[in-house]
Design a protein around this motif. Sequence first.
Motif, mmCIF file in Angstrom:
data_model
loop_
_atom_site.group_PDB
_atom_site.id
_atom_site.type_symbol
_atom_site.label_atom_id
_atom_site.label_comp_id
_atom_site.label_asym_id
_atom_site.label_seq_id
_atom_site.Cartn_x
_atom_site.Cartn_y
_atom_site.Cartn_z
ATOM 1 N N LEU A 99 29.448 -67.297 40.930
ATOM 2 C CA LEU A 99 30.201 -66.050 40.835
ATOM 3 C C LEU A 99 30.898 -65.848 42.173
ATOM 4 N N GLY A 105 33.805 -63.801 44.189
ATOM 5 C CA GLY A 105 34.744 -62.685 44.254
ATOM 6 C C GLY A 105 34.925 -61.950 42.933
ATOM 7 N N GLY A 106 33.855 -61.826 42.164
ATOM 8 C CA GLY A 106 33.931 -61.112 40.896
ATOM 9 C C GLY A 106 34.325 -61.970 39.713
ATOM 10 N N SER A 107 34.557 -63.275 39.933
ATOM 11 C CA SER A 107 34.924 -64.175 38.840
ATOM 12 C C SER A 107 33.968 -65.360 38.792
#
Length: 312
Positions: A92, A94-96
Amino acid sequence: MTVNGGMFRMIFRRGIRNESFLKALEALAQQDSWWRDVLADNSLIIGIRDEYLNVYWQGQSIFRVSFKAGTVTASTHQKYLLNPGIKGQISLIGGSFDLSKAAETMLTRDYEGVTTLERLKKAAALYSGREKEGVHEIAISNPTIVDVEIAINAAAVSDVLRKLPRMDVASFEKADTGVDLVFWEAKTFSNPELETGEVVKQVKEYRAVIAAHHADIAESYSCVAKNLLDMGKWSNGSRPIAQTTRDVAAGAKINVTGTTIGLLVYDFTADQRDREDKDGNTLRKKLEKLFEQNELGIDRFRFKGTAKGLAL
């Protein structure tokens, strides 16, 4: 839906009547194809619908088979294409989620024979449950069973709350006059509907919808018997066909009445089976009394600790 005297009548319909569809299925069975693999795998249940098929694994339809523009077509739910054997971690960042390395192995992209079929079965099993697993086990061990997941439209039937009641299993039984079509409701021992008596209401609803559609049901399963006989031939013996199914395919009369409903109960220990309530009743005795009080009959009760080997 048909029109009779200006009134709409909901019909029950099963069977492949399109000769072009049948010929295409037969031809596909002779080729190196997913359909030939399905026919050869008698642990898969083929549910014959109204001009289409569902191929079931533990209550999950891994293929929907139809005939469009002169071609046999098959589809599956996207969730069954998730590879159940995938391993490893996804980062995961940076939020992705970083799927760059997993993208090629996460999904089943091509049909590559029985290996792919087994992968679809494993993926489908993740969405099943004990009751569906049990129904599947019963269905593949009783060749007299001719259908599963039988939904009958009850929109026009009074006193039926569920508008699409769904029975678990249908089977053929030899009778003095032709062949009886018997529907079965399946429950695990822990299902609360047994303890509360809700199953009695369900059986009453089934009787009502069967009575309302008995002619359509008989005609439908006459066609289903012929379809199953064809598929047995196409499978080169992999799919055994019961004598009752052969009899119906040859023209034997099908008897359809609301009284031909059975109850299958499984998945329990000996202690659970023999446990008595404050009135001295086991669950089986309690159900027998409820069925007798409601004039539903108890001649088709089947109780077995495991679904495997449960004979109808």
